[in-house]
Structures are given as C-alpha cells and as structure tokens.
Design an enzyme around this catalytic site. Structure first.
Site, PDB file in Angstrom:
ATOM      1  N   HIS A 171      -3.201  25.237 -26.645  1.00  0.00           N
ATOM      2  CA  HIS A 171      -3.256  26.634 -27.055  1.00  0.00           C
ATOM      3  C   HIS A 171      -2.010  26.957 -27.895  1.00  0.00           C
ATOM      4  O   HIS A 171      -0.894  26.699 -27.455  1.00  0.00           O
ATOM      5  CB  HIS A 171      -3.283  27.493 -25.788  1.00  0.00           C
ATOM      6  CG  HIS A 171      -3.786  28.864 -26.019  1.00  0.00           C
ATOM      7  ND1 HIS A 171      -3.092  29.773 -26.786  1.00  0.00           N
ATOM      8  CD2 HIS A 171      -4.908  29.487 -25.620  1.00  0.00           C
ATOM      9  CE1 HIS A 171      -3.779  30.899 -26.823  1.00  0.00           C
ATOM     10  NE2 HIS A 171      -4.878  30.754 -26.126  1.00  0.00           N
ATOM     11  N   TYR A 176       2.061  28.516  -9.127  1.00  0.00           N
ATOM     12  CA  TYR A 176       1.477  27.272  -9.657  1.00  0.00           C
ATOM     13  C   TYR A 176       1.842  26.088  -8.772  1.00  0.00           C
ATOM     14  O   TYR A 176       0.976  25.360  -8.297  1.00  0.00           O
ATOM     15  CB  TYR A 176       1.988  27.070 -11.081  1.00  0.00           C
ATOM     16  CG  TYR A 176       1.399  25.881 -11.817  1.00  0.00           C
ATOM     17  CD1 TYR A 176       0.063  25.891 -12.225  1.00  0.00           C
ATOM     18  CD2 TYR A 176       2.179  24.774 -12.129  1.00  0.00           C
ATOM     19  CE1 TYR A 176      -0.471  24.811 -12.919  1.00  0.00           C
ATOM     20  CE2 TYR A 176       1.647  23.699 -12.830  1.00  0.00           C
ATOM     21  CZ  TYR A 176       0.320  23.717 -13.228  1.00  0.00           C
ATOM     22  OH  TYR A 176      -0.202  22.650 -13.921  1.00  0.00           O
ATOM     23  N   LYS A 204      -5.055  31.757  -6.305  1.00  0.00           N
ATOM     24  CA  LYS A 204      -6.464  31.764  -5.875  1.00  0.00           C
ATOM     25  C   LYS A 204      -7.238  30.626  -6.544  1.00  0.00           C
ATOM     26  O   LYS A 204      -8.061  29.972  -5.911  1.00  0.00           O
ATOM     27  CB  LYS A 204      -7.133  33.092  -6.254  1.00  0.00           C
ATOM     28  CG  LYS A 204      -6.784  34.242  -5.352  1.00  0.00           C
ATOM     29  CD  LYS A 204      -7.610  35.461  -5.781  1.00  0.00           C
ATOM     30  CE  LYS A 204      -7.224  36.689  -5.000  1.00  0.00           C
ATOM     31  NZ  LYS A 204      -7.787  37.906  -5.602  1.00  0.00           N
TER      32      LYS A 204
END
Ligand code: NAD
Ligand code: UDP
Ligand code: UDP
Length: 312
Positions: free
Chosen positions: A181, A145, A91
C-alpha cells in the site's frame, strides 16, 4: 479434483500474491477479505479466473464455507493501519483466529497462521530464533498487533493440542514488493514513494536501527512449502531474509535506484520501535528446504518499477 483453498486477507499485499501463485498451481481459490487495508485492484486481474472466488466478509464474524487448506492472513500489518482502530486489530487476530480455527475443525482443513516477528517485540536476542520468548509491551501502541498475534498463536497451539487440528504457524519478518500500500507508512513504500515524488526521505531516529527485508515471491514460496510440509512440522517457523542492514543504508539504496535527488531528513523514533531485527532461518532451511533467492537490490528494483507504473 482441484484443491480448495481459502485465503483470508486475500485482497491484501501478501494475500494477493499468494492467490496468484495458488491459481498457477491449479488450485481452486476462495479469497475472503473485508477490504480494510486490501483492495479490489490487487485482485482485479483474477476476477475472470474460473477458479477464483471472492467473499467480502470480516473474519471476526463466523464463516461457513468448505476448504481443504486455509491460509489465515487477514490482519492489517503496518503500524499506521493497525493503530487506526486498535480494538478491531485485536479482534481480527483473536476472534478471527477462533472463527477460522472453528471452521478448520469443522471441515478438517489444515490451517496456516501468518504470525509475525513482532511477537518477539523489541528483542534482546539477535538474530531471533523461534525459541526466543520475546520482549513485548502489553500496553503500548503496538500491543494490539503484537499481543493479538501472540494470542492467535496460543489459540493455534491449543486447537492443535486439544483437537489435534492440522496447524502451521509461520512468523513473517518484514516483507516488501509490488502491491504494498503506498500510504501504509512502512519504510520501503515510504522511501520509494518519497524518492519518486522528489519529497524528503523521512528517517526515524538516527537511521542506525536495522531490519532485514524479504521479497514477496520468496515469502510466498515459504508459505506454500510450510502448508505442504509433513504434519509434524507445525512451527512456529521464521520466514524472512537474514540479510540485515540499517534504515539509512536502505534510504541510500532507494535514492540510488530511483536516481532521485530527495534529501534525507531525520524525525523522532516512534515508541517501542525495535532497534534490531533479523530472522534466524535455520529451521526453515532444515525443515522446508527454504531460503530467500531474490537479492534486496533486485527486489527493490521490481518494487520501484511497480510504484512508477502505479503513479503513471
Ligand atoms: P495487508 O494489510 O496488505 O493485508 C491484510 C489483508 O487483510 C487486507 O486485504 C485487509 O483488507 C484484510 N483484513 C484485515 N482485517 C480483516 C478482517 N477482520 N476480515 C477480513 N479481512 C481483513 O497486509 P500484508 O502485508 O499482506 O499482511 C498479510 C498478513 O501477513 C498479516 O496477517 C500480517 O500480520 C502478516 N505479516 C506481514 C508482514 C509484512 O512484512 N508484510 C510481516 C509480518 C506479518
Ligand atoms: N465457526 C465458523 N465456521 C465454522 C465453524 C465454526 O466461523 O465452520 C466459528 C464459530 O463462530 C465458533 C468458532 O468458530 O464460535 C469456534 O468454533 P469451535 O467449534 O471451536 O467452538 P464453539 O462452536 O464451541 O464455540
Ligand atoms: N521508518 C523510517 N522512516 C519511515 C518509515 C519507517 O525510518 O518513513 C523506520 C521505522 O522507524 C522502523 C523501520 O523503518 O525502524 C521499519 O519500519 P516499518 O514500519 O516498515 O516496519 P517495522 O517497524 O514493523 O519493522
């Protein structure tokens, strides 16, 4: 008048470095992020800047703002993150692209899509040139992805053909640097974190698969050059560092630079994990006058220094 620039995903790894750079170049920056994988910490140092603004917003919902240029970076990028909620990942790529393209069309902004080398899937062509159509599994665990990003490219090119929108598409290859991250599962952050904590270094498969790693400052330079290139340069253009090495070599470098005594351990290779990946950057060289300037050794040392500070 300062140039008004919208950066979606601006609180993420690449987005926050891009915001830094745009503010240094005297732009007025609006960052849009829902903090799905990004963090306020990445942009905390910008919050007092007079020309920096942030909106917490999910780009799968419509957004009505003004801008002259839009960098569309919003999307979780590491397998661990994008596989956590794969439907949301698609999305974000697809509905997010439609909304940002609709916005660009309404305000007549130029819009750049952060696409990915993943559109090539597990490639049979090496190194990958932009005209290679890819080998992507449509129903695998990476598909949310890969196919999401492929569909976003389709949308960009259809808005270009149908509405003559000013588009730019770059295909980013593995990029690393400070503000990655620590738990994103990507190889550079994993190896550095493991080495600094004295934990085993987890090599998936035999470690003979190759990647090529681009330092974040080089990548940001490429994004800005692409955005400001002549209108006929629409891409897709590969951005990445062509210097290729095996995952095992990377592990050994990290051990050396951290002076760690961690052991290498071997674990199963994840499904659909590409064996080789290296960008052909002839187009970026020719059309943008761009090529990476930071060596992998220097980039790794900067990144290690960042993680040392992060862990105190
Ligand atoms: P990241 O996860 O650090 O940043 C992505 C940002 O987008 C995060 O701040 C996240 O919170 C935000 N985001 C996610 N979904 C959103 C949504 N629906 N609405 C609003 N914000 C949302 O990842 P990154 O490494 O900085 O990647 C940035 C972009 O570059 C991504 O589009 C990614 O696909 C692309 N890219 C990155 C690499 C790489 O090696 N880092 C390689 C290829 C492509
Ligand atoms: N959109 C947006 N901001 C704008 C303009 C449009 O978020 O400033 C969204 C809106 O949700 C719309 C989508 O972008 O559905 C696509 O816009 P477009 O004008 O291409 O198509 P339409 O409005 O006809 O669906
Ligand atoms: N990898 C690894 N150990 C880790 C994390 C990743 O050996 O702890 C491998 C992974 O299997 C892949 C390569 O390193 O072959 C790059 O993985 P990453 O997720 O960073 O990026 P991508 O697969 O998207 O290129």
């Amino acid at each position: 008048m300062k140039k008004r620039i919208l950066v979606t995903g601006g609180a993420g790894f690449l987005g926050s470095h891009l915001c830094d750079r745009l503010l240094k170049e005297d732009c007025d920056v609006l960052c849009v992020d829902n903090y799905y994988t990004g963090s306020k910490q990445n942009i905390a140092h910008l919050l007092d800047h007079q020309y920096f603004e942030i909106i917490r917003q999910d780009i799968t919902f419509p957004l009505y703002v003004e801008a002259e240029q839009i960098y569309n970076l919003a999307c979780p990028a590491s397998p661990v993150h994008y596989q956590r909620d794969p439907v949301q990942t698609t999305k974000t790529s697809v509905h997010g692209a439609i909304n940002m393209l609709g916005l660009a069309k309404r305000v007549k902004a130029r819009i750049l899509q952060a696409s990915t080398s993943e559109v090539y899937g597990d490639p049979e062509v090496h190194p990958q040139t932009e005209d290679y159509l890819g080998r992507v599994n449509p129903i695998g665990i990476r598909s949310c992805y890969d196919e999401g990003k492929r569909c976003a490219e389709t949308l960009f090119f259809d808005y270009y053909r149908q509405y003559n929108l000013g588009i730019k598409v770059v295909r980013i290859f593995n990029t690393y640097g400070p503000r990655m991250h620590p738990n994103d599962g990507r190889v550079v952050s994993n190896f550095i974190v493991q080495a600094l904590r004295g934990e085993d270094i987890t090599i998936y498969g035999g470690g003979q698969q190759t990647r090529s790693f681009c330092y974040v400052d080089d990548l940001v330079e490429g994004l800005i050059r692409m955005m400001n290139s002549p209108a006929q340069v629409v891409g897709p253009i590969n951005l990445g560092n062509p210097s290729e090495f095996t995952i095992r070599e990377l592990a050994e470098k990290v051990l050396r630079f951290t002076e760690s005594r961690s052991k290498l351990i071997f674990m199963p290779l994840p499904q659909d994990d590409p064996q080789q990946r290296q960008p052909d950057i002839s187009q970026a060289r020719e059309k943008l006058g761009w090529q990476p300037a930071v060596s992998v050794d220097d980039g790794l040392k900067e990144t290690i220094a960042y993680f040392k500070r992060l862990f105190g």
